[in-house]
Motif scaffolding. Structure first.
Motif, PDB file in Angstrom:
ATOM      1  N   THR A  91      -5.705   7.968  -1.035  1.00  0.00           N
ATOM      2  CA  THR A  91      -7.022   7.413  -1.359  1.00  0.00           C
ATOM      3  C   THR A  91      -7.177   6.110  -0.815  1.00  0.00           C
ATOM      4  OG1 THR A  91      -6.482   6.820  -3.498  1.00  0.00           O
ATOM      5  CG2 THR A  91      -7.331   8.909  -3.301  1.00  0.00           C
ATOM      6  N   ASN A  92      -6.293   5.382  -0.726  1.00  0.00           N
ATOM      7  CA  ASN A  92      -6.161   3.967  -0.204  1.00  0.00           C
ATOM      8  C   ASN A  92      -4.893   3.466   0.064  1.00  0.00           C
ATOM      9  OD1 ASN A  92      -5.536   3.377  -2.679  1.00  0.00           O
ATOM     10  ND2 ASN A  92      -7.307   2.502  -3.439  1.00  0.00           N
ATOM     11  N   VAL A  93      -4.756   2.295   0.876  1.00  0.00           N
ATOM     12  CA  VAL A  93      -3.227   1.911   1.032  1.00  0.00           C
ATOM     13  C   VAL A  93      -3.064   0.808  -0.172  1.00  0.00           C
ATOM     14  CG1 VAL A  93      -1.971   0.274   2.643  1.00  0.00           C
ATOM     15  CG2 VAL A  93      -4.022   1.716   3.487  1.00  0.00           C
ATOM     16  N   ILE A  94      -1.899   1.073  -0.755  1.00  0.00           N
ATOM     17  CA  ILE A  94      -1.170   0.315  -1.666  1.00  0.00           C
ATOM     18  C   ILE A  94       0.351   0.016  -1.618  1.00  0.00           C
ATOM     19  CG2 ILE A  94      -2.960   1.505  -3.489  1.00  0.00           C
ATOM     20  CD1 ILE A  94      -0.759   2.974  -4.478  1.00  0.00           C
ATOM     21  N   GLU A  95       0.632  -1.085  -2.283  1.00  0.00           N
ATOM     22  CA  GLU A  95       2.027  -1.366  -2.095  1.00  0.00           C
ATOM     23  C   GLU A  95       2.956  -0.068  -2.671  1.00  0.00           C
ATOM     24  OE1 GLU A  95       2.477  -5.052  -4.582  1.00  0.00           O
ATOM     25  OE2 GLU A  95       1.231  -6.066  -3.520  1.00  0.00           O
ATOM     26  N   GLY A  96       4.005   0.062  -1.750  1.00  0.00           N
ATOM     27  CA  GLY A  96       5.147   1.039  -2.281  1.00  0.00           C
ATOM     28  C   GLY A  96       5.950   1.527  -0.946  1.00  0.00           C
ATOM     29  N   THR A  97       6.624   2.460  -1.268  1.00  0.00           N
ATOM     30  CA  THR A  97       7.455   3.189  -0.022  1.00  0.00           C
ATOM     31  C   THR A  97       7.017   4.636   0.179  1.00  0.00           C
ATOM     32  OG1 THR A  97       9.276   1.663  -0.640  1.00  0.00           O
ATOM     33  CG2 THR A  97       9.714   3.746   0.762  1.00  0.00           C
ATOM     34  N   ILE A  98       6.701   4.756   1.553  1.00  0.00           N
ATOM     35  CA  ILE A  98       6.436   6.184   1.809  1.00  0.00           C
ATOM     36  C   ILE A  98       7.841   6.513   2.457  1.00  0.00           C
ATOM     37  CG2 ILE A  98       4.875   7.501   3.262  1.00  0.00           C
ATOM     38  CD1 ILE A  98       3.238   4.661   3.407  1.00  0.00           C
ATOM     39  N   THR A  99       8.317   7.809   2.227  1.00  0.00           N
ATOM     40  CA  THR A  99       9.441   8.359   2.775  1.00  0.00           C
ATOM     41  C   THR A  99       9.475   9.850   2.225  1.00  0.00           C
ATOM     42  OG1 THR A  99      11.954   8.173   2.855  1.00  0.00           O
ATOM     43  CG2 THR A  99      11.142   7.742   0.613  1.00  0.00           C
ATOM     44  N   VAL A 136      15.161  12.102  11.532  1.00  0.00           N
ATOM     45  CA  VAL A 136      16.043  12.734  10.530  1.00  0.00           C
ATOM     46  C   VAL A 136      15.740  12.043   9.339  1.00  0.00           C
ATOM     47  CG1 VAL A 136      17.622  13.678  12.046  1.00  0.00           C
ATOM     48  CG2 VAL A 136      18.281  11.418  11.195  1.00  0.00           C
ATOM     49  N   SER A 137      15.482  10.503   9.241  1.00  0.00           N
ATOM     50  CA  SER A 137      15.134  10.012   8.168  1.00  0.00           C
ATOM     51  C   SER A 137      13.862   8.982   8.424  1.00  0.00           C
ATOM     52  CB  SER A 137      16.336   9.211   7.760  1.00  0.00           C
ATOM     53  OG  SER A 137      16.011   8.225   6.420  1.00  0.00           O
ATOM     54  N   SER A 138      13.321   8.543   7.643  1.00  0.00           N
ATOM     55  CA  SER A 138      11.917   7.811   7.760  1.00  0.00           C
ATOM     56  C   SER A 138      11.596   6.987   6.586  1.00  0.00           C
ATOM     57  CB  SER A 138      10.803   8.449   8.460  1.00  0.00           C
ATOM     58  OG  SER A 138      10.280   9.688   7.793  1.00  0.00           O
ATOM     59  N   SER A 139      11.032   5.852   6.507  1.00  0.00           N
ATOM     60  CA  SER A 139      10.448   5.197   5.440  1.00  0.00           C
ATOM     61  C   SER A 139       9.577   4.060   5.716  1.00  0.00           C
ATOM     62  CB  SER A 139      11.765   4.889   4.632  1.00  0.00           C
ATOM     63  OG  SER A 139      12.233   3.784   4.964  1.00  0.00           O
ATOM     64  N   VAL A 140       8.565   3.866   5.198  1.00  0.00           N
ATOM     65  CA  VAL A 140       7.865   2.625   5.328  1.00  0.00           C
ATOM     66  C   VAL A 140       7.431   2.074   3.831  1.00  0.00           C
ATOM     67  CG1 VAL A 140       5.364   1.729   6.017  1.00  0.00           C
ATOM     68  CG2 VAL A 140       6.609   3.610   7.461  1.00  0.00           C
ATOM     69  N   ASN A 141       7.632   0.662   4.009  1.00  0.00           N
ATOM     70  CA  ASN A 141       7.811  -0.034   2.742  1.00  0.00           C
ATOM     71  C   ASN A 141       6.591  -0.912   2.968  1.00  0.00           C
ATOM     72  OD1 ASN A 141       7.938  -1.231   0.175  1.00  0.00           O
ATOM     73  ND2 ASN A 141       9.814  -2.405   0.898  1.00  0.00           N
ATOM     74  N   ILE A 142       5.227  -0.737   2.263  1.00  0.00           N
ATOM     75  CA  ILE A 142       4.267  -1.620   2.050  1.00  0.00           C
ATOM     76  C   ILE A 142       4.331  -2.605   0.930  1.00  0.00           C
ATOM     77  CG2 ILE A 142       1.705  -1.756   2.087  1.00  0.00           C
ATOM     78  CD1 ILE A 142       1.561   1.022   3.149  1.00  0.00           C
ATOM     79  N   LYS A 143       4.895  -4.044   1.404  1.00  0.00           N
ATOM     80  CA  LYS A 143       5.211  -4.806   0.663  1.00  0.00           C
ATOM     81  C   LYS A 143       4.152  -5.473  -0.168  1.00  0.00           C
ATOM     82  CE  LYS A 143       8.661  -7.613   2.045  1.00  0.00           C
ATOM     83  NZ  LYS A 143       9.325  -8.180   3.107  1.00  0.00           N
ATOM     84  N   SER A 144       3.084  -5.761   0.642  1.00  0.00           N
ATOM     85  CA  SER A 144       1.858  -6.368   0.290  1.00  0.00           C
ATOM     86  C   SER A 144       0.644  -5.884   0.957  1.00  0.00           C
ATOM     87  CB  SER A 144       2.022  -7.932  -0.183  1.00  0.00           C
ATOM     88  OG  SER A 144       1.975  -8.442   1.180  1.00  0.00           O
ATOM     89  N   ILE A 145      -0.512  -5.872   0.315  1.00  0.00           N
ATOM     90  CA  ILE A 145      -1.844  -5.313   0.929  1.00  0.00           C
ATOM     91  C   ILE A 145      -2.905  -6.148   0.285  1.00  0.00           C
ATOM     92  CG2 ILE A 145      -1.979  -3.382  -0.208  1.00  0.00           C
ATOM     93  CD1 ILE A 145      -3.171  -3.429   3.501  1.00  0.00           C
ATOM     94  N   SER A 146      -3.856  -6.785   1.182  1.00  0.00           N
ATOM     95  CA  SER A 146      -4.956  -7.237   0.453  1.00  0.00           C
ATOM     96  C   SER A 146      -6.156  -6.659   1.309  1.00  0.00           C
ATOM     97  CB  SER A 146      -4.886  -8.979   0.509  1.00  0.00           C
ATOM     98  OG  SER A 146      -4.744  -9.409   1.783  1.00  0.00           O
ATOM     99  N   VAL A 147      -7.428  -7.536   1.327  1.00  0.00           N
ATOM    100  CA  VAL A 147      -8.540  -7.204   1.855  1.00  0.00           C
ATOM    101  C   VAL A 147      -8.298  -7.348   3.331  1.00  0.00           C
ATOM    102  CG1 VAL A 147     -10.908  -7.778   2.412  1.00  0.00           C
ATOM    103  CG2 VAL A 147      -9.896  -8.067   0.117  1.00  0.00           C
ATOM    104  N   ASP A 148      -7.474  -8.333   3.851  1.00  0.00           N
ATOM    105  CA  ASP A 148      -7.506  -8.565   5.424  1.00  0.00           C
ATOM    106  C   ASP A 148      -5.861  -8.730   5.718  1.00  0.00           C
ATOM    107  OD1 ASP A 148      -7.191 -10.783   4.436  1.00  0.00           O
ATOM    108  OD2 ASP A 148      -8.532 -11.896   5.821  1.00  0.00           O
ATOM    109  N   LEU A 152       4.344  -5.059   5.957  1.00  0.00           N
ATOM    110  CA  LEU A 152       5.173  -3.872   5.744  1.00  0.00           C
ATOM    111  C   LEU A 152       6.524  -4.106   6.650  1.00  0.00           C
ATOM    112  CD1 LEU A 152       4.889  -2.072   8.563  1.00  0.00           C
ATOM    113  CD2 LEU A 152       2.544  -1.984   7.571  1.00  0.00           C
ATOM    114  N   GLU A 153       7.585  -3.103   6.204  1.00  0.00           N
ATOM    115  CA  GLU A 153       8.865  -3.048   7.051  1.00  0.00           C
ATOM    116  C   GLU A 153       9.018  -1.288   7.126  1.00  0.00           C
ATOM    117  OE1 GLU A 153      11.424  -6.613   5.197  1.00  0.00           O
ATOM    118  OE2 GLU A 153      11.552  -4.574   4.157  1.00  0.00           O
ATOM    119  N   PHE A 154       9.750  -1.076   8.138  1.00  0.00           N
ATOM    120  CA  PHE A 154      10.028   0.183   8.656  1.00  0.00           C
ATOM    121  C   PHE A 154      11.185   0.408   8.926  1.00  0.00           C
ATOM    122  CE2 PHE A 154       7.277  -1.244  12.046  1.00  0.00           C
ATOM    123  CZ  PHE A 154       8.031  -0.869  13.038  1.00  0.00           C
ATOM    124  N   GLU A 155      11.806   1.758   8.786  1.00  0.00           N
ATOM    125  CA  GLU A 155      13.192   2.204   9.338  1.00  0.00           C
ATOM    126  C   GLU A 155      13.040   3.566   9.389  1.00  0.00           C
ATOM    127  OE1 GLU A 155      17.116   0.818   7.984  1.00  0.00           O
ATOM    128  OE2 GLU A 155      17.172   3.173   7.471  1.00  0.00           O
TER     129      GLU A 155
END
Length: 173
Positions: A91-99, A136-148, A152-155
């Motif tokens: 629903t919106n971009v929040i901090e966390g890991t997508i994997t 074969v493996s993927s992750s994106v870590n959104i460390k912080s997000i603000s209005v602008d 993030l880091e990814f592997e």
């Protein structure tokens, strides 16, 4: 003979001092706003977030694009375009890991025309017909997000074992 030895010693000293490392040159920081692939660093200094559902608060695809070109530019760029795209349902971009990351594309030396990334070297793509380009493996870590701003880091790991890592910290549109 002593003068000859002195000249040789001074010559060697001058030779070694002239071969010293030039400390005035700053090394390129290959850990920020870009991705690493096969020992090379590809800069992506612009970030864009697109929410495909702006009508209500129902989950939809949200895409984050990192590139070295502005997608709103009107003139094409042939070659030299670095591009990292991923999308996931939320629903919106929040901090966390997508994997695992459901949709992704990483390209280098691509072309840009009419708001599209074309050609280039496809490093990875989630729906590529060539299995070697599907992670074969993927992750994106959104460390912080603000209005602008976003941090993030990814592997991603390819079937051949090659690891693609990257990060972005800065403003987005």
């Amino acid at each position: 003979m002593n003068k000859f030895k002195l000249i040789i010693v001074l010559s060697i000293a001058v030779l070694f001092s002239s071969c010293s490392v030039d400390e005035d040159i700053e090394p390129i920081d290959q850990t920020k706003n870009g991705f690493n692939y096969k020992g090379s660093f590809f800069s992506v200094d612009k970030a864009f977030i697109k929410d495909f559902n702006i009508i209500d608060n129902e989950p939809s695809n949200i895409a984050i694009v990192l590139s070295n070109v502005d997608p709103s530019r009107t003139n094409p760029k042939w070659g030299g375009v670095n591009y990292f795209y991923f999308a996931y349902e939320a629903t919106n971009v929040i901090e966390g890991t997508i994997t695992p990351v459901p949709q992704y594309s990483i390209r280098e030396n691509a072309d840009f025309e009419n708001l599209s990334i074309l050609a280039g070297n496809t490093i990875l793509r989630y729906n590529d017909p060539r299995v070697r380009n599907i992670a074969v493996s993927s992750s994106v870590n959104i460390k912080s997000i603000s209005v602008d701003e976003i941090d993030l880091e990814f592997e991603f790991i390819r079937p051949d074992g090659e690891i693609i890592t990257g990060s972005y910290k800065g403003t987005y549109e």
